[in-house]
Write a protein that holds these residues in place. Sequence first.
Motif, PDB file in Angstrom:
ATOM      1  N   ARG A  76      -0.069  -4.313   3.969  1.00 28.65           N
ATOM      2  CA  ARG A  76       0.172  -4.141   2.481  1.00 28.65           C
ATOM      3  C   ARG A  76       0.293  -2.735   2.235  1.00 28.65           C
ATOM      4  O   ARG A  76       1.167  -2.205   1.393  1.00 28.65           O
ATOM      5  N   ALA A  77      -0.342  -1.404   2.889  1.00 28.54           N
ATOM      6  CA  ALA A  77      -0.310  -0.314   2.920  1.00 28.54           C
ATOM      7  C   ALA A  77       1.404   0.166   3.485  1.00 28.54           C
ATOM      8  O   ALA A  77       1.831   1.144   2.968  1.00 28.54           O
ATOM      9  N   LEU A  78       1.587  -0.549   4.560  1.00 26.59           N
ATOM     10  CA  LEU A  78       2.793  -0.106   5.077  1.00 26.59           C
ATOM     11  C   LEU A  78       4.062  -0.723   4.341  1.00 26.59           C
ATOM     12  O   LEU A  78       4.946  -0.031   4.134  1.00 26.59           O
ATOM     13  N   VAL A  79       3.952  -1.829   3.445  1.00 24.08           N
ATOM     14  CA  VAL A  79       4.855  -2.238   2.486  1.00 24.08           C
ATOM     15  C   VAL A  79       5.026  -1.353   1.184  1.00 24.08           C
ATOM     16  O   VAL A  79       6.207  -1.045   0.860  1.00 24.08           O
ATOM     17  N   ASN A  80       4.003  -0.604   1.085  1.00 21.55           N
ATOM     18  CA  ASN A  80       3.991   0.476  -0.100  1.00 21.55           C
ATOM     19  C   ASN A  80       4.180   1.849   0.465  1.00 21.55           C
ATOM     20  O   ASN A  80       4.259   2.632  -0.434  1.00 21.55           O
ATOM     21  N   ALA A  86       9.468   2.020   8.744  1.00 19.68           N
ATOM     22  CA  ALA A  86       8.492   1.568   9.674  1.00 19.68           C
ATOM     23  C   ALA A  86       8.208   0.157   9.638  1.00 19.68           C
ATOM     24  O   ALA A  86       8.833  -0.316   8.330  1.00 19.68           O
ATOM     25  N   VAL A  87       7.827  -0.501  10.580  1.00 20.05           N
ATOM     26  CA  VAL A  87       7.850  -1.968  10.767  1.00 20.05           C
ATOM     27  C   VAL A  87       6.696  -2.223  11.682  1.00 20.05           C
ATOM     28  O   VAL A  87       6.149  -1.532  12.352  1.00 20.05           O
ATOM     29  N   SER A  98       7.450  -4.516   6.583  1.00 20.42           N
ATOM     30  CA  SER A  98       8.266  -3.315   6.688  1.00 20.42           C
ATOM     31  C   SER A  98       8.383  -2.776   5.386  1.00 20.42           C
ATOM     32  O   SER A  98       8.033  -3.289   4.381  1.00 20.42           O
ATOM     33  N   ASN A  99       8.444  -1.297   5.307  1.00 17.44           N
ATOM     34  CA  ASN A  99       8.540  -0.435   4.063  1.00 17.44           C
ATOM     35  C   ASN A  99      10.011  -0.270   3.444  1.00 17.44           C
ATOM     36  O   ASN A  99      10.807  -0.823   4.139  1.00 17.44           O
ATOM     37  N   PRO A 100       9.977   0.084   2.302  1.00 17.84           N
ATOM     38  CA  PRO A 100      11.174   0.168   1.469  1.00 17.84           C
ATOM     39  C   PRO A 100      12.394   0.748   2.362  1.00 17.84           C
ATOM     40  O   PRO A 100      13.518   0.290   2.384  1.00 17.84           O
ATOM     41  N   ALA A 101      11.999   2.276   3.307  1.00 10.95           N
ATOM     42  CA  ALA A 101      13.179   2.540   4.065  1.00 10.95           C
ATOM     43  C   ALA A 101      13.736   1.692   4.974  1.00 10.95           C
ATOM     44  O   ALA A 101      14.702   1.653   5.360  1.00 10.95           O
ATOM     45  N   ALA A 102      12.758   1.069   5.877  1.00 10.66           N
ATOM     46  CA  ALA A 102      13.203   0.072   6.726  1.00 10.66           C
ATOM     47  C   ALA A 102      14.048  -1.075   5.985  1.00 10.66           C
ATOM     48  O   ALA A 102      14.947  -1.640   6.692  1.00 10.66           O
ATOM     49  N   ASP A 103      13.502  -1.550   4.880  1.00 11.44           N
ATOM     50  CA  ASP A 103      14.293  -2.674   4.226  1.00 11.44           C
ATOM     51  C   ASP A 103      15.650  -2.263   3.931  1.00 11.44           C
ATOM     52  O   ASP A 103      16.691  -3.078   4.141  1.00 11.44           O
ATOM     53  N   SER A 104      15.886  -1.235   3.361  1.00 15.71           N
ATOM     54  CA  SER A 104      17.167  -0.516   3.153  1.00 15.71           C
ATOM     55  C   SER A 104      17.912  -0.272   4.295  1.00 15.71           C
ATOM     56  O   SER A 104      19.143  -0.481   4.221  1.00 15.71           O
ATOM     57  N   LEU A 105      17.418  -0.064   5.457  1.00 10.24           N
ATOM     58  CA  LEU A 105      18.147   0.316   6.671  1.00 10.24           C
ATOM     59  C   LEU A 105      18.551  -1.059   7.324  1.00 10.24           C
ATOM     60  O   LEU A 105      19.775  -0.926   7.921  1.00 10.24           O
ATOM     61  N   PHE A 106      17.707  -1.874   7.494  1.00 16.18           N
ATOM     62  CA  PHE A 106      17.856  -3.102   8.086  1.00 16.18           C
ATOM     63  C   PHE A 106      18.358  -4.191   7.327  1.00 16.18           C
ATOM     64  O   PHE A 106      18.785  -5.286   8.012  1.00 16.18           O
ATOM     65  N   ASN A 471     -12.215   0.838  -7.453  1.00 15.58           N
ATOM     66  CA  ASN A 471     -13.178  -0.381  -6.781  1.00 15.58           C
ATOM     67  C   ASN A 471     -12.521  -0.590  -5.379  1.00 15.58           C
ATOM     68  O   ASN A 471     -13.613  -1.019  -4.468  1.00 15.58           O
ATOM     69  N   LEU A 472     -11.436  -0.967  -5.408  1.00 18.92           N
ATOM     70  CA  LEU A 472     -10.877  -1.436  -4.087  1.00 18.92           C
ATOM     71  C   LEU A 472     -10.554  -0.553  -2.835  1.00 18.92           C
ATOM     72  O   LEU A 472     -10.377  -1.046  -1.853  1.00 18.92           O
ATOM     73  N   GLN A 473     -10.213   0.712  -3.373  1.00 17.76           N
ATOM     74  CA  GLN A 473      -9.888   1.642  -2.138  1.00 17.76           C
ATOM     75  C   GLN A 473     -10.894   1.640  -0.882  1.00 17.76           C
ATOM     76  O   GLN A 473     -10.374   1.785   0.094  1.00 17.76           O
ATOM     77  N   GLN A 474     -12.226   1.242  -1.132  1.00 21.10           N
ATOM     78  CA  GLN A 474     -13.244   1.201  -0.124  1.00 21.10           C
ATOM     79  C   GLN A 474     -13.465  -0.265   0.085  1.00 21.10           C
ATOM     80  O   GLN A 474     -14.617  -0.479   0.711  1.00 21.10           O
ATOM     81  N   HIS A 475     -12.563  -0.968  -0.016  1.00 15.29           N
ATOM     82  CA  HIS A 475     -12.812  -2.589   0.089  1.00 15.29           C
ATOM     83  C   HIS A 475     -13.997  -3.075  -0.558  1.00 15.29           C
ATOM     84  O   HIS A 475     -14.845  -3.979  -0.193  1.00 15.29           O
TER      85      HIS A 475
END
Length: 562
Positions: A76-80, A86-87, A98-106, A471-475
């Motif tokens: 999830r962190a990578l997707v955002n 990055a993949v 994959s993140n947005p830059a990789a989506d655009s590239l590939f 609340n969620l950033q530390q799980h």
Amino acid sequence: MSHETGLSPAGEPLKDDDLKALVMSIIQGKQDYEQLVAFLEPATREQQGLNSDTALTLALLMKEVEQQAELNDQLRALVNDQGAPAVVLSAEGRLLASNPAADSLFGSLPGNDMAKLGIRHDEFDAFQQRIVQHDGPSLLRTYPDTQQQTPLMFIGVYQPLHQIFVLRAIECQWSAAMDHALKEIFLLTDAEREILACLAQGMSSEQISRQRSSSVGTVRQQIKSLLAKLGASSQVQAAALASAIASQPQSAAAKVSPPMALASQPLFREELIRDTRRIGWRRYGKPGGKPVLVLHGAYFGAGELESHRVRASREGLDVVLVERPGYGRTQPPGKKEDVLRTQLEDIAAVLEVLGWSRVWLESHDFGFVPAVALAARWPQRAAGLLAISPPAPYDSEAGFDHIPRYQRMFIWSARHAFWMIRLLLRLGQMKARKYGPEHWMEMVFDEAPHELPFFESPQGRTVSMSAYAFNLQQHSRGHELDMQVVVATDWTPLLSQLRLPVQVITGARNTTFPIEQVQRLTALHAPIQLQVIEDAGLTLSLTHSDACMDALLKLMEGAEPT
């Protein structure tokens, strides 16, 4: 339906393998959290424990759930991630994220084979072998544009726990300040700085010429000039310098965050380090005014309501809110450290920084217990306590049917199987993320819809989104620690030690901490004054913020803290 725990919602026995499959499908996002809640609900209503086989099956699942949840968090962190392409690939070469830059590239989609990313099978095999043999990161070439022979280099690592490869493109980008320094110190032209970035990515003169639509001769001449200005003897030296510059952080982490943009009364976020742990705290209102220490609740963030900050400033209140362990930025204590003691010592450290020796206390829901503990341990520091929507000691004999089922599940787990708290939180995070920051309160108040209208307003949506990260950033570790302190521990003896005025304000529509339970506080500590607001619920601090402020000001009438 049978009420014997260990049966499926349909009343049929649920085998261990089926239960395991159910939990794993939830953590993988294939089924809804509601399925497990329905399975466990009979136990929560009858106040009984799980049968031994079911308890063992769930306990053994904890490690797998933690691992899968960790992987989900990484994906999830990578997707955002808005950075370089990055993949994440499986060991078989399938795209997992994959993140947005990789989506655009590939133009890639999860499930694609690596060939869709321009990765050759033989090179991927060699990449894996290098990582295994040398136990560290390695390089991998990709060819995003099959019509050209210009590769894009990725650096990748292997995570054996999840059996995945995380790859990020090597890009050479630096801040405007760094770019200006290269121009000012080395007198590099715009073209030379662009070529330097290309060299850092491993591009040859021919590749650079194609990218820049220049002749190879022109590029070579520019590289020669570039090397002379840098004092470098080779392209390798120049590329190493560029890579080192690009790897520097864009900006240092500030101790004090800037105030919220466009806010008439800003919320300042500050932090300190105590015994290697980060302690986050917030401040708003009138600096140097009457000191108020807020012990925040579980769900509603802290200081996020601008109307509350405006009123605090107008009334001359200097409000400080210390983020408790597991919430916001404050890190949890070590396994052998007492949670409540750690909370109090964190607060003491912040008060010492501020130079405050005596304060007014305000607590929101679960913050009531640490507020009482602080007043009991250091009576000279607390002038009075306003408790908004406080919890009351849970009466097992009365049952928990009146409490919304998600909250009831946590209370039951804290009493009968505390280890399940983390399992429920991990699964709950999956559900919360499906709702998203603006709507996750619909999950929190699944059986208390009267609490939701506030969160449909512009202010409410802002609070919801801020509280989501808080609340969620530390799980959800903070909520787990709250369960340990407030539900799994008997804190009622602290009430008899109070030597300060206590004003309780609660809502008649609060189903989490019903008025009948809250009234027990007055029996445990006679001096407590109770005020009930008929049309309010657990969200009282948000929906009736002016009434809460009026109650605090009334409490303050009399001797001022010094």
